[in-house]
Write an enzyme that holds these catalytic residues in place. Structure first.
Site, short mmCIF file in Angstrom:
data_model
loop_
_atom_site.label_atom_id
_atom_site.label_comp_id
_atom_site.label_asym_id
_atom_site.label_seq_id
_atom_site.Cartn_x
_atom_site.Cartn_y
_atom_site.Cartn_z
N CYS A 9 21.75 20.13 88.91
CA CYS A 9 22.12 21.19 89.83
C CYS A 9 21.09 21.20 90.96
O CYS A 9 19.91 21.44 90.74
CB CYS A 9 22.15 22.54 89.13
SG CYS A 9 22.82 23.85 90.14
N ARG B 211 26.28 28.73 74.79
CA ARG B 211 25.87 27.85 75.90
C ARG B 211 27.01 27.78 76.90
O ARG B 211 28.07 27.21 76.60
CB ARG B 211 25.50 26.46 75.38
CG ARG B 211 24.68 25.60 76.35
CD ARG B 211 24.21 24.33 75.67
NE ARG B 211 23.30 23.55 76.49
CZ ARG B 211 21.97 23.68 76.52
NH1 ARG B 211 21.41 24.61 75.77
NH2 ARG B 211 21.22 22.93 77.29
#
Length: 408
Positions: A81, A171
């Site tokens: 990211c 998650r």
């Protein structure tokens, strides 16, 4: 059974490979793993130890020529990211080139330069991708959608919390699939009712059911060029316009907020714990209990910065020790090591409080036991691997659904 050929980028320690190959429908024909910030390439070494060195690359993907990468049906990867803004416009046929070192543009380059590009994409990232950066919420994801659109792909996405579907860890990650315009899935998506695709008919919805509330998806037109999107998309917007589920095709996004719908068995933290043979080093000494209790507890105090500036600091309490009857909290890369930490998992046993072992961390990501165990690799490094990994069970289920749609 037909095998779909796969290029695996940003391979880590092989989570995508484990999930896909467990379905028997995929064959990894080329993989790449490179960690720019370390001299010893631990993840790549482990990857080769588990899967062999054949057709595995341990070079910076931005420096690997597209001609060196074999053709494949599917390209997969959990890419970093980063800031995806556009840096330059080139006055040639290649058009737009993103910032150097931003690895999304390596994927883009491979797709744009290949004579026979992969027909399918299966990618993963942290869920904040949908609302990054803070001053242009959703811009980064809009750049990705439009750049794939320019290359002839439609996209389907969903943010999935693995624990919502019975897996042992909370998650949350965004998974998105790309379908080239030459494929039957692209044509089916183009003709489909987009709400039905998101809620029921899509590749992800087929394996990860959601409650169908019959709401029409929000539509967003994204037809500007990439520079315009980079500079002006949702400028100063407080909220992202992308919801946790959606599709994008021909410059049009359709997006809805969906809620998981799962009635199967739930795996909880206690299900993955080692019953015996836990080394003493994982147990917390009694004299360290107050330190852990302080870090895990609520705080409201005055702190002093290095500059001497004083400020008020507050934070809520963490569950301490962890509940054994729920899915675990998200594993982070700093899970290993003996030092006290607010974010490390601590469980209560008959022998006292202890941290989680590398094997337990592997189980929380649904990896095979001792997948990360290799001579010379510390427990801290093994924990780091799992903090960076994805939940294999999610990849397996999406991979199965994708295979069924391609080969049915």
């Amino acid at each position: 059974m037909k095998k779909l050929k796969v290029i695996e980028l940003f391979a880590g320690v092989g989570g995508f490979r484990l999930g896909l190959e467990s379905t028997n429908g995929y064959e990894i024909v080329w993989s790449n793993q490179w960690e720019p910030s370390t001299k010893t390439q631990h993840a790549s070494i482990l990857y080769e130890a588990r899967f062999g060195s054949k057709n595995h690359s341990n070079r910076n993907i931005s420096e690997v020529k597209t001609s060196e990468i074999p053709d494949a049906d599917v390209l997969v990867g959990g890419f970093p990211c980063q800031d995806y803004s556009i840096a330059t416009t080139l006055q040639n046929s290649k058009g737009l080139i993103g910032k150097k070192g931003v690895l999304w543009w390596s994927i883009h380059r491979i797709l744009s330069e290949k004579k026979n590009p992969p027909k399918y994409l299966f990618l993963e990232n942290v869920d904040r991708l949908l609302k990054s950066p803070s001053h242009q919420r959703g811009r980064d994801f809009a750049i990705m959608l439009k750049s794939l659109d320019d290359l002839g792909y439609a996209v389907e996405w969903r943010v999935i919390n693995a624990a919502d579907y019975g897996m042992p860890q909370r998650r949350r990650r965004i998974f998105f699939l790309g379908y080239h315009k030459s494929t039957q899935i692209y044509k089916s998506l183009k003709k489909s009712n987009k709400a039905e695709w998101i809620y029921k008919l899509g590749t992800i919805a087929s394996e990860f059911s959601v409650i169908n509330d019959n709401k029409s998806p929000k539509t967003i037109e994204i037809k500007d060029d990439l520079v315009e999107i980079s500079n002006n998309f949702n400028k100063n917007g407080t909220f992202s316009i992308f919801e946790n589920s959606g599709v994008f095709i021909n410059g049009q996004a359709y997006t809805s907020k969906t809620t998981s719908n799962y009635n199967g068995k739930f795996t909880v933290l206690s299900d993955v714990l080692q019953v015996d043979s836990v080394p003493d080093e994982f147990y917390i000494p009694l004299e360290d209990y107050p330190k852990w209790e302080y870090l895990k507890g609520a705080k409201k105090e005055i702190r002093t910065a290095k500059s001497g500036f004083q400020y008020s600091y507050s934070e809520g309490s963490m569950i301490f020790p962890e509940s054994p009857n729920k899915a675990s909290r998200t594993i982070i890369t700093g899970e290993g090591g003996r030092s006290a930490s607010r974010f490390k998992h601590v469980i209560k046993t008959s022998k006292g409080l202890r941290r989680l072992t590398p094997l337990e961390l592997e189980r929380l990501n649904m990896f095979p036991d001792n997948h990360t165990k290799l001579e010379g690799f510390s427990d801290t490094k093994r924990a780091f691997f799992m903090g960076n990994a994805l939940v294999v069970g999610v990849v397996e289920k999406i991979g199965k659904s994708l295979y069924d749609k391609i080969c049915s």
